[in-house]
Design an enzyme around this catalytic site. Structure first.
Site, PDB file in Angstrom:
ATOM      1  N   ASP A 144       0.863  -1.097   0.021  1.00  0.00           N
ATOM      2  CA  ASP A 144      -0.002   0.129   0.083  1.00  0.00           C
ATOM      3  C   ASP A 144       0.907   1.152  -0.079  1.00  0.00           C
ATOM      4  O   ASP A 144       2.064   1.330  -0.089  1.00  0.00           O
ATOM      5  CB  ASP A 144      -0.897  -0.021   1.083  1.00  0.00           C
ATOM      6  CG  ASP A 144      -2.542   0.511   0.955  1.00  0.00           C
ATOM      7  OD1 ASP A 144      -2.403   1.373  -0.005  1.00  0.00           O
ATOM      8  OD2 ASP A 144      -3.215   0.041   1.871  1.00  0.00           O
ATOM      9  N   ASP A 204      -9.314   3.666  -3.338  1.00  0.00           N
ATOM     10  CA  ASP A 204     -10.259   2.611  -3.402  1.00  0.00           C
ATOM     11  C   ASP A 204     -11.489   2.514  -3.593  1.00  0.00           C
ATOM     12  O   ASP A 204     -12.325   3.494  -3.788  1.00  0.00           O
ATOM     13  CB  ASP A 204     -10.369   2.531  -1.806  1.00  0.00           C
ATOM     14  CG  ASP A 204      -8.941   2.253  -1.047  1.00  0.00           C
ATOM     15  OD1 ASP A 204      -8.063   1.841  -1.890  1.00  0.00           O
ATOM     16  OD2 ASP A 204      -8.881   1.788   0.300  1.00  0.00           O
TER      17      ASP A 204
END
Ligand code: NAG
Ligand code: NAG
Length: 488
Positions: A144, A204
């Site tokens: 991430d 996201d």
């Protein structure tokens, strides 16, 4: 030039990350979308069992990926510690259990000082952390982008930060699928394929088909002012962002449109069908995001459609591209509404076509061979436009709810006979490439018509849904492209 020849020429020169993994987009499950930080050993083991018992492993979902919130600080030796309350037997024991069951193990970290949920990050500890994952027999890393201490802003800075982890993973000697998650920042579609097996190209996803949200302010990935990729991005938002870069995916490295929301509950069945179809055809990794311990029949019949998965796992490894976008159509209550046509080449000279209706009402939609084969020659110059084609609907043979419910209800001892009665496709037994070579009917969908040269493909597309077709040439007894089959 024929598309297949052109493409195999391209493939020969590819220098994608060379770890042998993700020759087709990875498939599996990740806990984040439905469970966030609520992770534990029992969650992973229960999910593994469900993947097997529901037949999902055997249509291709083989990576079990644990997301954030698994660690417990870093020891004075520099190595990260596992949370022993959540994972009492450690990570190696989970990996062993998964491997013993024909599954693979994925874990998570961030290229920052902390992860997004503020656990220990791997920035400047890449070597130690890669060694830990390799020593635990981990097969996959989702990496991430939170808390990176300002180390972004140009493609080279981001590249270097993520390359450090690729080099560390590579140095362990263990092939570990590298799933890079920099949210599309710093033009990752121009460099991701050099160091990673997939790269996220958007902030996201959230469980909505079209609804805009302030946390996902970017609508165009090419916009240099798009500095906050954010979260709460709708299916349509992500699709519109990937459209200009859809062709960057290739065997070994894929555009990642983010994990699936199918089965999470915020969209209609038609919307989930559209979401799944497009993710499959754009060659995104397919990571189930639903809590499988509460899997329902309808969700299963989307996730297990082998005719759609076969498009995702097609050995040519070419994404569909968008050949038409109409925004001059009725808008929904959010001011959103558009229709799109996507098409792209498949193994053996077949072609996949998707009609997307993102308008709040049912529509008659149409396209024709000139538009479908636009990428092979504009304005009708592609040779395919002069041929006859059979049209197969890839959702017409979707499993019925009753059969899916019987699978979900069957005691383990009866599963084999339930699966065999349902005639399910088994990609563990027959990998997709073999099934496609053999022309397995379960991968072809249902024949619904034929197109004459230059012909028009028309359909009623329900609101917020798609029609998805496989076209097969009828020239030369269907053998028009057979010469290229041997090349693959
Ligand atoms: C698929 O085939 C494998 C290998 O033969 C077998 O172990 C598995 O049980 C089969 N799965 C299904 C869903 O039939
Ligand atoms: C490491 O990188 C080299 C060079 O690209 C490649 O040949 C090798 O397969 C990689 N090994 C692993 C374990 O990723």
């Amino acid at each position: 030039m024929l598309p297949v020849l052109l493409l195999s020429g391209l493939a020969a020169g590819v220098r994608a990350v060379n770890n042998g993994l993700a020759r087709t987009p990875q498939m599996g499950w990740n806990n984040w979308n439905s469970l966030g930080c609520d992770v534990s050993e029992s969650l992973l083991l229960d999910t593994a069992k469900k993947l097997i018992d529901a037949g999902l492993r055997d249509v291709g979902y083989n990576y079990v990926v644990l997301d954030d919130c698994w660690s417990d600080g870093r020891g004075s030796d520099g190595y990260i510690r596992v949370d022993k309350v959540k994972f009492p037997n450690g990570m190696k024991s989970i990996a062993k259990h998964l491997h013993d069951n024909g599954l693979l193990y994925g874990m998570y970290s961030s290229a920052g000082e902390m992860t997004c949920a503020r656990y220990e990050g791997s920035l400047d500890w890449e070597k130690q952390d890669a060694e830990s994952w390799a020593s635990w027999d981990v097969d996959y890393l989702k990496y991430d982008n939170c808390y990176h201490r300002g180390r972004f802003g140009t493609p080279e800075i981001s590249f270097n930060r993520y390359n450090t982890m690729w080099q560390a993973l590579n140095a362990t000697g263990r092939p570990i699928l590298y799933s890079l998650c920099s949210w599309g920042e710093d033009y990752v579609h121009t460099w991701g394929m050099s160091i990673a097996n997939s790269w996220r190209m958007s902030g996201d996803i959230y469980d909505s088909f079209t609804r805009p949200n302030d946390l996902c302010i970017c609508t165009n990935a090419a916009d240099p002012h798009c500095v906050a990729p954010g979260s709460h991005c709708s299916v349509l938002n992500i699709l519109n962002k990937v459209a200009p870069y859809a062709d960057r995916g290739q065997p070994g490295g894929w555009n990642d449109l983010d994990m699936l929301e199918v089965g999470h509950g915020g969209m209609t069945d038609d919307e989930y069908v559209a979401h799944f179809s497009l993710w499959a055809a754009v060659k995104s990794p397919l990571l189930i995001g639903a809590d499988l311990r509460h899997l329902d029949a309808k969700t299963l019949t989307i996730l297990n459609n082998p005719a759609v998965i076969a498009v995702n796992q097609d050995p040519l490894g070419r994404s569909v591209t968008r050949v038409r976008r109409d925004t001059d159509v009725p808008k929904d209550k959010y001011g959103v509404g558009e229709t799109q046509v996507w098409s792209g080449p498949l193994y053996g000279g077949d072609e996949v076509v998707i009609l997307l209706n993102a308008v709040g009402e049912d529509l008659e939609m149409s396209t024709d061979l000139n538009e479908i084969f636009f990428s092979d020659g504009p304005e009708g110059s592609a040779p395919q436009t002069k041929e006859k084609w059979a049209v197969y609907d890839l959702w017409a043979n979707r499993m019925d709810d009753g059969t899916a419910q019987r699978i979900l209800d069957a005691p383990v001892t009866e599963l084999e006979s339930v699966f065999s009665k349902a005639n399910v496709y088994n990609s563990t037994l027959t990998p997709y490439v073999e099934g496609l070579k053999a022309g397995d009917e379960r991968l072809m969908g249902k024949k619904v018509g034929e197109l004459a040269p230059g012909g028009e493909l028309k359909a009623t597309v329900p609101k917020h849904s798609v029609k998805m077709y496989r076209l097969k040439s009828l020239e030369n007894g269907g053998k028009r492209y057979s010469i290229h089959r041997d090349e693959l």
